[in-house]
Design a protein around this motif. Structure first.
Motif, PDB file in Angstrom:
ATOM      1  N   SER A  71       2.324 -40.440  95.052  1.00  0.00           N
ATOM      2  CA  SER A  71       1.759 -41.717  95.486  1.00  0.00           C
ATOM      3  C   SER A  71       0.234 -41.727  95.392  1.00  0.00           C
ATOM      4  O   SER A  71      -0.372 -42.756  95.133  1.00  0.00           O
ATOM      5  N   LEU A  72      -0.383 -40.589  95.615  1.00  0.00           N
ATOM      6  CA  LEU A  72      -1.844 -40.503  95.511  1.00  0.00           C
ATOM      7  C   LEU A  72      -2.328 -40.583  94.071  1.00  0.00           C
ATOM      8  O   LEU A  72      -3.246 -41.352  93.748  1.00  0.00           O
ATOM      9  N   PHE A  73      -1.706 -39.800  93.188  1.00  0.00           N
ATOM     10  CA  PHE A  73      -2.268 -39.589  91.858  1.00  0.00           C
ATOM     11  C   PHE A  73      -1.566 -40.355  90.745  1.00  0.00           C
ATOM     12  O   PHE A  73      -2.118 -40.524  89.663  1.00  0.00           O
ATOM     13  N   GLY A  74      -0.323 -40.804  90.973  1.00  0.00           N
ATOM     14  CA  GLY A  74       0.442 -41.431  89.916  1.00  0.00           C
ATOM     15  C   GLY A  74       0.961 -40.414  88.928  1.00  0.00           C
ATOM     16  O   GLY A  74       0.698 -39.211  89.018  1.00  0.00           O
ATOM     17  N   GLY A  75       1.733 -40.889  87.938  1.00  0.00           N
ATOM     18  CA  GLY A  75       2.274 -40.011  86.919  1.00  0.00           C
ATOM     19  C   GLY A  75       3.274 -39.022  87.474  1.00  0.00           C
ATOM     20  O   GLY A  75       3.977 -39.289  88.447  1.00  0.00           O
ATOM     21  N   VAL A  76       3.336 -37.861  86.852  1.00  0.00           N
ATOM     22  CA  VAL A  76       4.193 -36.752  87.292  1.00  0.00           C
ATOM     23  C   VAL A  76       3.307 -35.726  87.974  1.00  0.00           C
ATOM     24  O   VAL A  76       2.180 -35.478  87.539  1.00  0.00           O
ATOM     25  N   VAL A  77       3.791 -35.144  89.059  1.00  0.00           N
ATOM     26  CA  VAL A  77       2.989 -34.163  89.783  1.00  0.00           C
ATOM     27  C   VAL A  77       3.765 -32.868  89.980  1.00  0.00           C
ATOM     28  O   VAL A  77       4.994 -32.866  90.083  1.00  0.00           O
ATOM     29  N   VAL A  78       3.003 -31.790  90.010  1.00  0.00           N
ATOM     30  CA  VAL A  78       3.520 -30.479  90.408  1.00  0.00           C
ATOM     31  C   VAL A  78       2.777 -30.094  91.679  1.00  0.00           C
ATOM     32  O   VAL A  78       1.542 -30.079  91.699  1.00  0.00           O
ATOM     33  N   ALA A  93       8.683 -29.521  94.841  1.00  0.00           N
ATOM     34  CA  ALA A  93       7.612 -29.142  93.924  1.00  0.00           C
ATOM     35  C   ALA A  93       7.282 -30.214  92.885  1.00  0.00           C
ATOM     36  O   ALA A  93       6.131 -30.318  92.459  1.00  0.00           O
ATOM     37  N   LEU A  94       8.261 -31.012  92.468  1.00  0.00           N
ATOM     38  CA  LEU A  94       8.035 -31.994  91.413  1.00  0.00           C
ATOM     39  C   LEU A  94       8.216 -33.416  91.955  1.00  0.00           C
ATOM     40  O   LEU A  94       9.054 -33.655  92.822  1.00  0.00           O
ATOM     41  N   GLY A  95       7.437 -34.323  91.419  1.00  0.00           N
ATOM     42  CA  GLY A  95       7.553 -35.721  91.826  1.00  0.00           C
ATOM     43  C   GLY A  95       7.053 -36.647  90.736  1.00  0.00           C
ATOM     44  O   GLY A  95       6.324 -36.233  89.828  1.00  0.00           O
ATOM     45  N   VAL A  96       7.445 -37.911  90.837  1.00  0.00           N
ATOM     46  CA  VAL A  96       6.991 -38.927  89.896  1.00  0.00           C
ATOM     47  C   VAL A  96       6.732 -40.210  90.672  1.00  0.00           C
ATOM     48  O   VAL A  96       7.485 -40.567  91.590  1.00  0.00           O
ATOM     49  N   ALA A  97       5.641 -40.898  90.344  1.00  0.00           N
ATOM     50  CA  ALA A  97       5.314 -42.178  90.972  1.00  0.00           C
ATOM     51  C   ALA A  97       6.066 -43.297  90.264  1.00  0.00           C
ATOM     52  O   ALA A  97       6.199 -43.288  89.035  1.00  0.00           O
ATOM     53  N   LEU A  98       6.554 -44.256  91.035  1.00  0.00           N
ATOM     54  CA  LEU A  98       7.372 -45.338  90.492  1.00  0.00           C
ATOM     55  C   LEU A  98       6.734 -46.704  90.766  1.00  0.00           C
ATOM     56  O   LEU A  98       6.054 -46.893  91.771  1.00  0.00           O
ATOM     57  N   GLY A  99       6.996 -47.636  89.860  1.00  0.00           N
ATOM     58  CA  GLY A  99       6.373 -48.953  89.922  1.00  0.00           C
ATOM     59  C   GLY A  99       7.000 -49.887  90.940  1.00  0.00           C
ATOM     60  O   GLY A  99       7.510 -50.960  90.597  1.00  0.00           O
ATOM     61  N   LEU A 100       6.967 -49.494  92.181  1.00  0.00           N
ATOM     62  CA  LEU A 100       7.407 -50.297  93.315  1.00  0.00           C
ATOM     63  C   LEU A 100       6.377 -50.064  94.411  1.00  0.00           C
ATOM     64  O   LEU A 100       6.149 -48.915  94.793  1.00  0.00           O
ATOM     65  N   ARG A 141      -7.878 -53.465 100.914  1.00  0.00           N
ATOM     66  CA  ARG A 141      -6.474 -53.649 100.529  1.00  0.00           C
ATOM     67  C   ARG A 141      -6.023 -52.397  99.789  1.00  0.00           C
ATOM     68  O   ARG A 141      -6.680 -51.957  98.845  1.00  0.00           O
ATOM     69  N   VAL A 142      -4.896 -51.845 100.206  1.00  0.00           N
ATOM     70  CA  VAL A 142      -4.361 -50.627  99.609  1.00  0.00           C
ATOM     71  C   VAL A 142      -3.015 -50.951  98.968  1.00  0.00           C
ATOM     72  O   VAL A 142      -2.136 -51.519  99.618  1.00  0.00           O
ATOM     73  N   THR A 143      -2.859 -50.595  97.709  1.00  0.00           N
ATOM     74  CA  THR A 143      -1.592 -50.742  96.997  1.00  0.00           C
ATOM     75  C   THR A 143      -1.094 -49.348  96.655  1.00  0.00           C
ATOM     76  O   THR A 143      -1.787 -48.581  95.984  1.00  0.00           O
ATOM     77  N   VAL A 144       0.098 -49.018  97.129  1.00  0.00           N
ATOM     78  CA  VAL A 144       0.581 -47.641  97.012  1.00  0.00           C
ATOM     79  C   VAL A 144       1.988 -47.620  96.419  1.00  0.00           C
ATOM     80  O   VAL A 144       2.852 -48.402  96.826  1.00  0.00           O
ATOM     81  N   PRO A 145       2.235 -46.747  95.423  1.00  0.00           N
ATOM     82  CA  PRO A 145       3.555 -46.741  94.776  1.00  0.00           C
ATOM     83  C   PRO A 145       4.596 -45.907  95.507  1.00  0.00           C
ATOM     84  O   PRO A 145       4.272 -44.985  96.264  1.00  0.00           O
ATOM     85  N   ALA A 146       5.836 -46.241  95.229  1.00  0.00           N
ATOM     86  CA  ALA A 146       6.957 -45.409  95.643  1.00  0.00           C
ATOM     87  C   ALA A 146       6.952 -44.118  94.832  1.00  0.00           C
ATOM     88  O   ALA A 146       6.151 -43.949  93.895  1.00  0.00           O
ATOM     89  N   SER A 147       7.834 -43.213  95.179  1.00  0.00           N
ATOM     90  CA  SER A 147       7.924 -41.959  94.442  1.00  0.00           C
ATOM     91  C   SER A 147       9.334 -41.416  94.512  1.00  0.00           C
ATOM     92  O   SER A 147      10.110 -41.754  95.409  1.00  0.00           O
ATOM     93  N   SER A 148       9.629 -40.571  93.553  1.00  0.00           N
ATOM     94  CA  SER A 148      10.884 -39.815  93.569  1.00  0.00           C
ATOM     95  C   SER A 148      10.523 -38.347  93.496  1.00  0.00           C
ATOM     96  O   SER A 148       9.737 -37.935  92.623  1.00  0.00           O
ATOM     97  N   ALA A 149      11.054 -37.557  94.406  1.00  0.00           N
ATOM     98  CA  ALA A 149      10.706 -36.143  94.476  1.00  0.00           C
ATOM     99  C   ALA A 149      11.890 -35.264  94.089  1.00  0.00           C
ATOM    100  O   ALA A 149      13.034 -35.710  94.037  1.00  0.00           O
TER     101      ALA A 149
END
Length: 291
Positions: A136-143, A21-28, A5-13
């Protein structure tokens, strides 16, 4: 049947200034269950996209899973996928990246292998950029960035005072269409502006959320895309005039707002937009065995 079972979050880029270059994982979260079967392929879809997305080998999760299986040296004889989708499609919340990440994570899990740099490169390769996939892979904020041998990304811990609110319209938008509105070149002054604001955004999202209004300002892409979704740009301008950091989420038309206390101000016309407070997902994609 054995499966995962895979649970994967949404993201905003992009987050305003950090285009691609920047993104954040969201709780959906979308949830995908993958079972190994004796043969054949069955894809079941509920929720977002049900009855609209393909249920054969062209399904995005299947394509990503096949790529991951090839990368990990596994060949399941057959597959059963059950996809429960809640991330809105074609709204700028990373639904495609989430599907790809779900498939890649499932493939690695079925092979008994940990997610590594190959996973990001596989997922980002489907997208052509790594900001959504990395979130979506790592969560949090990404660069995220790219090098000659593929995509890279680092995860950063967001400041606990970050309170994302997604304003989701009914209107859909295709990334391919909105990218077509971007010019081939931009003025040097705008590029310099973007460099400074995207660097500031890293600091603002991790340490100084009081700087988010300046950090999310943009000159690279949002104004060029205004013909595709004028209501989105209007809402962003009204929010920013009221002191609320706001930007187009990914390829739009969703607006990502970042009010200091998670509460939007009165007086902004949000007609046609569903207001969805979404916490930052700190974990990223998760997998667990089934059966």
């Amino acid at each position: 049947m054995s499966g995962v079972r895979v649970t994967v979050p949404a993201s905003s880029a992009n987050l305003g200034s950090g285009f691609d270059a920047l993104g954040v994982a969201l709780g959906l979260h979308d949830v995908v269950e993958v079972f190994v079967t004796p043969g054949g392929l069955t894809v079941e879809v509920t929720g977002e996209g049900a009855g609209q997305v393909p249920t054969d080998e062209s399904h995005l999760v299947v394509r990503a899973l096949r790529a991951a299986c090839a990368a990990t040296g596994t060949r399941p004889p057959g597959l059963l996928l059950r996809c429960h989708n809640v991330i809105p499609h074609s709204r700028g919340l990373g639904s495609s990246a989430a599907a790809v990440v779900a498939g890649v994570a499932a493939g690695f899990a079925l092979a008994g292998q940990e997610l590594d740099e190959r996973a990001l490169r596989l997922a980002a390769g489907f997208e052509g950029h790594a900001d959504n996939a990395a979130a979506s892979l790592f969560g949090g904020v990404v660069v995220a960035w790219s090098e000659d041998d593929g995509f890279r990304a680092v995860r950063l811990d967001p400041h606990p005072g970050i309170w994302p609110v997604a304003l989701v319209p009914a209107q859909e938008s295709a990334t391919s269409t909105t990218r077509g509105l971007l010019p081939a070149t931009v003025p040097h002054a705008d590029a310099a502006f973007a460099a400074g604001r995207s660097a500031l955004a890293v600091h603002a999202f991790t340490t100084r959320p009081d700087l988010l209004l300046a950090a999310t300002d943009d000159r690279l892409h949002q104004s060029y895309r205004e013909p595709a979704w004028p209501a989105t740009i209007r809402v962003i301008r009204e929010l920013r005039a009221a002191g609320v950091p706001a930007a187009v989420s990914g390829a739009g038309p969703t607006v990502l707002a970042l009010p200091a206390d998670g509460t939007l101000p009165d007086g902004v016309d949000l007609t046609g937009f569903a207001v969805r407070p979404l916490p930052v997902d700190l974990v990223g994609v998760r997998t667990e065995p089934i059966g």
